[in-house]
Design a protein around this motif. Structure first.
Motif, PDB file in Angstrom:
ATOM      1  N   HIS A 108      -2.590 -11.233  -0.741  1.00  0.00           N
ATOM      2  CA  HIS A 108      -3.731 -10.369  -1.008  1.00  0.00           C
ATOM      3  C   HIS A 108      -4.038 -10.384  -2.513  1.00  0.00           C
ATOM      4  O   HIS A 108      -5.206 -10.346  -2.914  1.00  0.00           O
ATOM      5  CB  HIS A 108      -3.431  -8.953  -0.526  1.00  0.00           C
ATOM      6  CG  HIS A 108      -4.537  -7.993  -0.791  1.00  0.00           C
ATOM      7  ND1 HIS A 108      -5.733  -8.031  -0.115  1.00  0.00           N
ATOM      8  CD2 HIS A 108      -4.632  -6.972  -1.687  1.00  0.00           C
ATOM      9  CE1 HIS A 108      -6.520  -7.070  -0.576  1.00  0.00           C
ATOM     10  NE2 HIS A 108      -5.864  -6.421  -1.527  1.00  0.00           N
ATOM     11  N   GLU A 109      -2.993 -10.461  -3.301  1.00  0.00           N
ATOM     12  CA  GLU A 109      -3.158 -10.541  -4.751  1.00  0.00           C
ATOM     13  C   GLU A 109      -4.062 -11.718  -5.127  1.00  0.00           C
ATOM     14  O   GLU A 109      -4.961 -11.584  -5.964  1.00  0.00           O
ATOM     15  CB  GLU A 109      -1.777 -10.687  -5.399  1.00  0.00           C
ATOM     16  CG  GLU A 109      -1.774 -10.703  -6.894  1.00  0.00           C
ATOM     17  CD  GLU A 109      -0.366 -10.797  -7.474  1.00  0.00           C
ATOM     18  OE1 GLU A 109      -0.233 -10.426  -8.653  1.00  0.00           O
ATOM     19  OE2 GLU A 109       0.583 -11.232  -6.777  1.00  0.00           O
ATOM     20  N   GLU A 112      -7.721 -11.002  -4.099  1.00  0.00           N
ATOM     21  CA  GLU A 112      -8.361 -10.115  -5.077  1.00  0.00           C
ATOM     22  C   GLU A 112      -8.707 -10.862  -6.358  1.00  0.00           C
ATOM     23  O   GLU A 112      -9.797 -10.708  -6.906  1.00  0.00           O
ATOM     24  CB  GLU A 112      -7.447  -8.943  -5.403  1.00  0.00           C
ATOM     25  CG  GLU A 112      -7.360  -7.925  -4.297  1.00  0.00           C
ATOM     26  CD  GLU A 112      -6.470  -6.746  -4.669  1.00  0.00           C
ATOM     27  OE1 GLU A 112      -5.495  -6.924  -5.428  1.00  0.00           O
ATOM     28  OE2 GLU A 112      -6.765  -5.652  -4.194  1.00  0.00           O
ATOM     29  N   GLU A 116     -12.637 -12.013  -5.167  1.00  0.00           N
ATOM     30  CA  GLU A 116     -13.176 -10.662  -5.292  1.00  0.00           C
ATOM     31  C   GLU A 116     -12.769  -9.782  -4.110  1.00  0.00           C
ATOM     32  O   GLU A 116     -13.523  -8.913  -3.677  1.00  0.00           O
ATOM     33  CB  GLU A 116     -14.695 -10.708  -5.449  1.00  0.00           C
ATOM     34  CG  GLU A 116     -15.137 -11.454  -6.697  1.00  0.00           C
ATOM     35  CD  GLU A 116     -16.640 -11.606  -6.801  1.00  0.00           C
ATOM     36  OE1 GLU A 116     -17.384 -11.049  -5.961  1.00  0.00           O
ATOM     37  OE2 GLU A 116     -17.077 -12.293  -7.733  1.00  0.00           O
ATOM     38  N   GLY A 117     -11.588 -10.033  -3.550  1.00  0.00           N
ATOM     39  CA  GLY A 117     -11.079  -9.250  -2.441  1.00  0.00           C
ATOM     40  C   GLY A 117     -11.701  -9.570  -1.096  1.00  0.00           C
ATOM     41  O   GLY A 117     -11.457  -8.868  -0.122  1.00  0.00           O
TER      42      GLY A 117
END
Length: 124
Positions: A108-109, A112, A116-117
Motif C-alpha cells: 500500500h505504501e 500511495e 496517489e493511493g
C-alpha cells in the motif's frame, strides 16, 4: 447484433451472462484471502481473470514495502500462493495444475507513493 451495429436486448443479456461467468467466485476468493491473512500483514488483495490470456492475476498488497521481503523470507508469501489456488479450486475455477495464476506482491505504501493511493491505476 442488429444490422446497424446497435446491440439488442439479447446481446446485452448474453454479455451479462458471460461477464458473470468470468467473475464467478472471485469476490469470494478475495474475501477469504483477506480474512485469512489480514492478521499476518495482508492489507489488500485483488484477483482478476483475463479471458483473452486465460489466466488469473493475483495482487497481494502488504501495508509497508519492508513486509514484502519479510513475507517472502518467512514463507508467508508461499502460504498465500497455496491458499489462492485452494480458493480458486473451491470456487470451481480449476486446479493448480489446470489454471495459471500470475502473482504480484506489492505494498500500500507503494500505491500511495507512486499511484496517489489509486489501486485502479496500480492494477492497470
Amino acid at each position: 447484433m442488429s444490422k446497424n451495429n446497435i446491440p439488442s436486448e439479447e446481446d446485452f443479456r448474453r454479455a451479462e451472462i458471460a461477464d458473470r461467468e468470468r467473475q464467478k467466485g472471485l469476490s469470494e476468493v478475495r474475501d477469504h484471502i483477506l480474512n485469512r491473512f489480514s492478521k499476518e500483514g495482508v492489507y489488500n488483495f485483488f484477483i482478476l481473470f483475463s479471458p483473452e490470456k486465460n489466466y488469473f492475476g493475483a495482487f497481494v498488497f502488504y501495508r509497508w514495502d519492508k513486509q514484502i521481503t519479510e513475507a517472502k523470507e518467512s514463507g508467508l508469501s508461499s502460504k498465500i500462493v497455496s491458499a489462492v489456488y485452494e480458493e480458486l479450486e473451491k470456487a470451481g475455477r480449476g486446479t493448480r495444475s489446470t489454471i495459471e495464476v500470475e502473482f504480484e506482491f506489492d505494498s500500500h505504501e507503494n500505491v500511495e507513493r507512486n499511484y496517489e493511493g489509486d489501486y485502479y491505476m496500480r492494477l492497470r
